[in-house]
Scaffold this motif. Structure first.
Motif, PDB file in Angstrom:
ATOM      1  N   GLY A 506     -12.167  -7.339  57.187  1.00 12.19           N
ATOM      2  CA  GLY A 506     -13.289  -6.424  57.257  1.00 12.19           C
ATOM      3  C   GLY A 506     -13.577  -5.879  58.632  1.00 12.19           C
ATOM      4  O   GLY A 506     -14.480  -5.058  58.790  1.00 12.19           O
ATOM      5  N   LEU A 507     -12.830  -6.317  59.653  1.00  8.16           N
ATOM      6  CA  LEU A 507     -13.098  -5.849  61.011  1.00  8.16           C
ATOM      7  C   LEU A 507     -12.868  -4.341  61.118  1.00  8.16           C
ATOM      8  O   LEU A 507     -13.701  -3.603  61.641  1.00  8.16           O
ATOM      9  N   VAL A 508     -11.742  -3.860  60.596  1.00  5.45           N
ATOM     10  CA  VAL A 508     -11.423  -2.433  60.662  1.00  5.45           C
ATOM     11  C   VAL A 508     -12.361  -1.632  59.766  1.00  5.45           C
ATOM     12  O   VAL A 508     -12.770  -0.520  60.117  1.00  5.45           O
ATOM     13  N   ALA A 509     -12.726  -2.188  58.608  1.00  4.15           N
ATOM     14  CA  ALA A 509     -13.588  -1.464  57.673  1.00  4.15           C
ATOM     15  C   ALA A 509     -14.960  -1.194  58.248  1.00  4.15           C
ATOM     16  O   ALA A 509     -15.663  -0.277  57.801  1.00  4.15           O
ATOM     17  N   ARG A 510     -15.368  -1.965  59.250  1.00  2.07           N
ATOM     18  CA  ARG A 510     -16.673  -1.758  59.863  1.00  2.07           C
ATOM     19  C   ARG A 510     -16.679  -0.556  60.813  1.00  2.07           C
ATOM     20  O   ARG A 510     -17.752  -0.099  61.205  1.00  2.07           O
ATOM     21  N   MET A 511     -15.511  -0.059  61.174  1.00  5.60           N
ATOM     22  CA  MET A 511     -15.416   1.023  62.146  1.00  5.60           C
ATOM     23  C   MET A 511     -15.714   2.374  61.504  1.00  5.60           C
ATOM     24  O   MET A 511     -15.341   2.637  60.359  1.00  5.60           O
ATOM     25  N   LEU A 512     -16.381   3.221  62.249  1.00  7.90           N
ATOM     26  CA  LEU A 512     -16.555   4.631  61.890  1.00  7.90           C
ATOM     27  C   LEU A 512     -15.640   5.430  62.811  1.00  7.90           C
ATOM     28  O   LEU A 512     -15.736   5.326  64.039  1.00  7.90           O
ATOM     29  N   ALA A 590     -13.550   0.273  53.582  1.00  7.89           N
ATOM     30  CA  ALA A 590     -14.390   1.312  54.184  1.00  7.89           C
ATOM     31  C   ALA A 590     -15.422   1.822  53.188  1.00  7.89           C
ATOM     32  O   ALA A 590     -16.591   2.038  53.532  1.00  7.89           O
ATOM     33  N   LEU A 591     -15.003   2.009  51.935  1.00  9.62           N
ATOM     34  CA  LEU A 591     -15.939   2.457  50.908  1.00  9.62           C
ATOM     35  C   LEU A 591     -16.974   1.376  50.614  1.00  9.62           C
ATOM     36  O   LEU A 591     -18.144   1.671  50.354  1.00  9.62           O
ATOM     37  N   GLY A 592     -16.554   0.126  50.671  1.00 11.50           N
ATOM     38  CA  GLY A 592     -17.490  -0.964  50.436  1.00 11.50           C
ATOM     39  C   GLY A 592     -18.575  -1.056  51.499  1.00 11.50           C
ATOM     40  O   GLY A 592     -19.693  -1.501  51.217  1.00 11.50           O
ATOM     41  N   LYS A 593     -18.260  -0.632  52.722  1.00 11.18           N
ATOM     42  CA  LYS A 593     -19.231  -0.655  53.816  1.00 11.18           C
ATOM     43  C   LYS A 593     -20.067   0.622  53.876  1.00 11.18           C
ATOM     44  O   LYS A 593     -21.005   0.704  54.683  1.00 11.18           O
ATOM     45  N   ALA A 594     -19.755   1.622  53.059  1.00 11.96           N
ATOM     46  CA  ALA A 594     -20.390   2.937  53.197  1.00 11.96           C
ATOM     47  C   ALA A 594     -21.900   2.883  53.002  1.00 11.96           C
ATOM     48  O   ALA A 594     -22.652   3.527  53.731  1.00 11.96           O
ATOM     49  N   TYR A 637     -18.126  13.225  56.366  1.00  9.34           N
ATOM     50  CA  TYR A 637     -17.416  13.178  57.642  1.00  9.34           C
ATOM     51  C   TYR A 637     -16.685  11.850  57.844  1.00  9.34           C
ATOM     52  O   TYR A 637     -15.460  11.832  57.966  1.00  9.34           O
ATOM     53  N   PHE A 638     -17.418  10.740  57.863  1.00  7.79           N
ATOM     54  CA  PHE A 638     -16.787   9.479  58.236  1.00  7.79           C
ATOM     55  C   PHE A 638     -15.776   8.986  57.194  1.00  7.79           C
ATOM     56  O   PHE A 638     -14.731   8.445  57.561  1.00  7.79           O
ATOM     57  N   LEU A 639     -16.054   9.133  55.898  1.00  9.51           N
ATOM     58  CA  LEU A 639     -15.078   8.695  54.899  1.00  9.51           C
ATOM     59  C   LEU A 639     -13.828   9.572  54.896  1.00  9.51           C
ATOM     60  O   LEU A 639     -12.709   9.041  54.847  1.00  9.51           O
ATOM     61  N   PRO A 640     -13.952  10.921  54.950  1.00 12.91           N
ATOM     62  CA  PRO A 640     -12.729  11.715  55.120  1.00 12.91           C
ATOM     63  C   PRO A 640     -11.977  11.372  56.405  1.00 12.91           C
ATOM     64  O   PRO A 640     -10.745  11.386  56.430  1.00 12.91           O
ATOM     65  N   MET A 641     -12.710  11.058  57.476  1.00 10.05           N
ATOM     66  CA  MET A 641     -12.043  10.656  58.711  1.00 10.05           C
ATOM     67  C   MET A 641     -11.298   9.330  58.518  1.00 10.05           C
ATOM     68  O   MET A 641     -10.203   9.135  59.063  1.00 10.05           O
ATOM     69  N   ALA A 642     -11.881   8.422  57.757  1.00 14.93           N
ATOM     70  CA  ALA A 642     -11.191   7.157  57.481  1.00 14.93           C
ATOM     71  C   ALA A 642      -9.891   7.417  56.726  1.00 14.93           C
ATOM     72  O   ALA A 642      -8.848   6.813  57.024  1.00 14.93           O
ATOM     73  N   GLU A 643      -9.921   8.320  55.755  1.00 15.85           N
ATOM     74  CA  GLU A 643      -8.702   8.668  55.028  1.00 15.85           C
ATOM     75  C   GLU A 643      -7.663   9.277  55.967  1.00 15.85           C
ATOM     76  O   GLU A 643      -6.468   9.010  55.848  1.00 15.85           O
ATOM     77  N   ARG A 644      -8.127  10.086  56.905  1.00 18.64           N
ATOM     78  CA  ARG A 644      -7.217  10.700  57.878  1.00 18.64           C
ATOM     79  C   ARG A 644      -6.577   9.628  58.764  1.00 18.64           C
ATOM     80  O   ARG A 644      -5.368   9.634  58.993  1.00 18.64           O
ATOM     81  N   VAL A 645      -7.400   8.690  59.249  1.00 19.90           N
ATOM     82  CA  VAL A 645      -6.898   7.635  60.131  1.00 19.90           C
ATOM     83  C   VAL A 645      -5.992   6.672  59.368  1.00 19.90           C
ATOM     84  O   VAL A 645      -4.874   6.381  59.796  1.00 19.90           O
ATOM     85  N   PHE A 646      -6.445   6.187  58.222  1.00 24.99           N
ATOM     86  CA  PHE A 646      -5.670   5.200  57.482  1.00 24.99           C
ATOM     87  C   PHE A 646      -4.392   5.818  56.912  1.00 24.99           C
ATOM     88  O   PHE A 646      -3.351   5.172  56.878  1.00 24.99           O
ATOM     89  N   GLY A 647      -4.487   7.065  56.476  1.00 17.38           N
ATOM     90  CA  GLY A 647      -3.307   7.712  55.902  1.00 17.38           C
ATOM     91  C   GLY A 647      -2.206   7.876  56.915  1.00 17.38           C
ATOM     92  O   GLY A 647      -1.036   7.619  56.651  1.00 17.38           O
ATOM     93  N   ASP A 648      -2.557   8.315  58.127  1.00 17.16           N
ATOM     94  CA  ASP A 648      -1.542   8.514  59.151  1.00 17.16           C
ATOM     95  C   ASP A 648      -0.928   7.188  59.566  1.00 17.16           C
ATOM     96  O   ASP A 648       0.282   7.072  59.746  1.00 17.16           O
ATOM     97  N   ALA A 649      -1.771   6.180  59.712  1.00 11.41           N
ATOM     98  CA  ALA A 649      -1.272   4.895  60.174  1.00 11.41           C
ATOM     99  C   ALA A 649      -0.354   4.243  59.146  1.00 11.41           C
ATOM    100  O   ALA A 649       0.478   3.408  59.496  1.00 11.41           O
TER     101      ALA A 649
END
Length: 734
Positions: A506-512, A590-594, A637-649
């Motif tokens: 859950g450490l990464v999921a807490r990040m915005l 990330a969705l669970g922390k939203a 904003y933040f959830l689409p950004m999470a998809e952008r970050v997680f998808g690329d990685a």
């Protein structure tokens, strides 16, 4: 903040008679402005009520936006009840217009042809997701909850006006149409299918809705008897079309031309209210995306009230308003200058907090020397008592050496866990941990003997709970009543994969996350803008007093959400729970922390709005506007950004190398190339021979290149690394 409805009746089929839809005649001189200018006020509710048809009352309103999330126009539905049930409905469109004299205002007027699709920002944010087209906004909202793997959209103005919408945003996408179960619904589906073929979509399929289902049934209605979600999914599968075979020389798979990332959503700076102008000016001064400045401001404000004011929803849900934020970008993207802009506000506030620190430090030195002298006298007394065979008296309280008071602060940089714990224990208001490179902070957890404990401490920094640090080197445990520490730092894109590959705790999921597109140019600040107003406003946050518990210890004051705000938060939490249940991996986290992020961010926004208005009293409640704004920022904003970050990685290394090569080939424009010459001349990630070999193999498999070997120098010997490039690469790119 205007919010579109998610629980209203279906959108009516009005046809394309604009007058019947409540539009102002086109010759009135008012021309719609799309997107709506940032300076435009909200759509007045008085206007919405004023144009209601006789006998009808307002039912719901939906917002259409651009691909960047900017306001485009609104449509409102009005109901005519009969026996408590809506028996008729009409629609009114609303656009922001300018007349020939330059006057601007909201008007009950339809946008001309070329209207954006509904949820266009979500389509832009998920370019690889399949698309579901339905009829009407309410059906779209309902379908989005049912089919989370899809982006759901529709067109405005009813079943006969599909041609007035711009469908080209779906070019190259896989599209499924779910028609309403009646003749008009099937006609709409046929019109849309034709428009989609003209827009050059990848495929189009129409769901075969059983005729035995109720007439007019759509996805916003209750499921027919005996039907469940699995049946709906089965119908969706029946609409699938045969996809063309990719990977041949005649039909190459050019998907690797993409970056592998979803496009970056725009940060809704207008939701910062009075801070928006400051953010834009500071970002311009840094030649950086405003996202970096805005999010640095949010993280700093959250830390400033971290243990001072906690938002509370319901009877017992409360959290510290601190945020964990990661700014993703290359070393030249402007992350550090953007953070510095917010830190200038923090520094000014810290100087105000430390106004009496010099006196406090002198008082400490006096007490320390007094304690030292008292202890020396007592020690001499003990020796004398022992020598005389007497029992020595207990050490007096005045002999205890006091702890040195720390200088009041909000921000701490690159400190050890022990140092952070000591600061958190002695500075109860909360802190902001700043890291220039977050990947180093994440990586340190796994490199040293205390990595597991340090990672556990880091996770606890988010929750604001009581915490005790026991280390051998510390004579006494460090006790922290409320461990509340926000995080703000930068991340280079090539470091993301390593950060996200750690334990799923859950450490990464807490990040915005914020990963905006890098600005293409650089400009110097020509005019110095005063930060006096912003400094004074931010300082109000650190002036807020802390409460105390029954023992006199500092304690956060809980600020309750209004009843309306709780309703909005509860509704959002339910909708995001469905998405979290159907997601996997780190995105599910990330969705669970939203919902928690919305609660925290609502408090930060409420207090940012308050502090910039010098005559306002401190809020005694978290408003519905703050919750709506927070949910808009998190969801848009933040959830689409999470998809952008997680998808690329998550892109495999082989595909990433192939992406680099195919872009270089497209830019070069030649029909042949030598892989050895290319890797030596261009360098980068393909300079290594094995990396170039992997990239070439992937493009051969995709039909983009094929071997064209010859002999070096025209003689026998080693084959050259020569390849032929498929000419369709350049025609498709053009």
């Amino acid at each position: 903040m205007e919010a579109h409805s998610h629980n209203s009746d279906p959108f009516s089929r009005l046809g394309d008679d604009e007058a019947a839809a409540g539009a102002v005649p086109p010759g009135d001189g008012w021309q719609p402005l799309v997107p709506v200018p940032e300076h435009a006020a909200k759509l007045p509710r008085s206007l919405v009520d004023r144009v209601a048809p006789a006998g009808f009352s307002f039912g719901a309103i939906w917002k259409y936006v651009t691909a960047h999330g900017e306001r485009a126009f609104f449509v409102a539905r009005y109901d005519k009840p009969a026996n408590g049930v809506p028996a008729g409905k009409q629609i009114r469109p609303f656009t922001y217009c300018r007349d020939q004299a330059g006057q601007e205002d909201w008007r009950a007027k339809a946008m001309p042809s070329g209207r954006p699709l509904y949820a266009l920002d979500k389509l832009a944010a998920r370019p690889d997701a399949p698309v579901l087209v339905v009829e009407g906004e309410k059906a779209a909202d309902a379908a989005a909850l049912l089919f989370t793997d899809y982006v759901v959209t529709t067109s405005s103005s009813g079943s006969k006006a599909a041609g007035k919408t711009d469908w080209t945003a779906l070019r190259g996408r896989k599209v499924t149409i779910w028609p309403d179960n009646d003749a008009a619904g099937l006609a709409y589906a046929a019109d849309v299918a034709g428009l989609l073929h003209q827009a050059d979509v990848a495929s189009v399929g129409t769901v075969p809705v059983p005729q035995s289902w109720p007439v007019g049934w759509d996805l916003a209605d209750e499921l027919p008897a005996g039907v469940d979600l699995s049946k709906l999914t089965e119908l969706m599968a029946l609409s699938a079309q045969q996809e063309p075979e990719f990977g041949s020389w005649e039909n190459p798979d050019l998907s690797l031309l993409g970056t592998g990332r979803r496009p970056a959503p725009g940060f809704p700076v207008e939701l910062l209210n009075g801070w928006g102008e400051w953010v834009e000016k500071r970002a311009a001064a840094c030649s950086a995306p405003l996202d970096y400045v805005a999010i640095s401001l949010l993280a700093s404000a959250g830390a400033a009230i971290g243990n001072v004011r906690w938002p509370m929803a319901g009877a017992n849900w409360f959290e510290p308003p601190l945020l964990w934020c990661g700014l993703v970008g290359s070393p030249s993207s402007g992350k550090s200058p953007s953070m510095d802009a917010a830190f200038a506000l923090v520094h000014h506030a810290e100087e105000q907090m430390a106004a009496g620190y010099d006196d406090e430090r002198r008082d400490y030195e006096t007490k320390r020397q007094t304690a030292k002298a008292t202890r020396e006298a007592w020690e001499a007394e003990v020796k004398a008592s022992v020598k005389a065979g007497e029992n020595p008296r207990q050490m007096p309280a005045e002999a205890a050496i006091p702890d040195m008071p720390p200088r009041p602060r909000v921000r701490v940089a690159d400190a050890t866990i022990e140092a952070i714990a000591k600061l958190a224990s002695s500075l109860p208001r909360g802190l902001l941990l700043v890291r220039d490179e977050l990947s180093g902070w994440f990586g340190a957890f796994d490199k040293y003997g205390g990595g597991g404990a340090d990672r556990a401490f880091a996770i606890e920094m988010y929750g604001g709970r009581a915490y005790v640090v026991d280390r051998v080197k510390n004579a006494e445990p460090i006790r922290i009543p409320h461990l509340s520490i926000g995080i703000l730092g930068g991340v280079q894109p090539d470091k993301l994969a390593d950060m996200l590959s750690g334990p799923d705790d859950g450490l990464v999921a807490r990040m915005l996350w914020a990963w905006p597109e890098q600005l293409p140019d650089f400009s110097l600040l020509r005019e110095l803008h005063s930060d006096h107003k912003a400094n004074s406003a931010f300082a109000r946050l650190v002036e807020l007093p802390m409460s105390a518990d029954q023992f006199g210890n500092p304690e956060p004051k809980h600020i309750q959400l209004t009843s309306e705000a709780e309703d909005f938060l509860e509704q959002y939490a339910r909708s995001v729970a469905i998405r979290a249940h159907q997601a996997t991996g780190v995105m599910a986290g990330a969705l669970g922390k939203a919902r928690g992020h919305v609660l925290r961010l609502a408090a930060v926004l409420e207090y940012l709005w308050w502090c910039i208005q010098p005559n306002d009293r401190e809020p005694d409640k978290i408003s519905a506007d703050a919750v709506l704004a927070a949910s808009g920022i998190v969801d848009g904003y933040f959830l689409p950004m999470a998809e952008r970050v997680f998808g690329d990685a998550s892109i495999p290394l082989n595909d990433r190398l192939a992406m680099v090569l195919i872009r270089r080939l497209r830019d070069a424009g030649g029909l042949t190339f030598n892989s050895r010459d290319l890797r030596l001349s261009k360098g980068g990630p393909l300079r290594d021979a094995s990396a170039m070999e992997v990239a070439c193999s992937a493009l051969v498999e995709s039909g983009v290149i094929r071997p064209a070997p010859d002999r070096e120098g025209g003689t026998k010997g080693r084959s050259s690394k020569r390849f032929e490039v498929n000419g369709r690469l350049f025609r498709k790119a053009a």
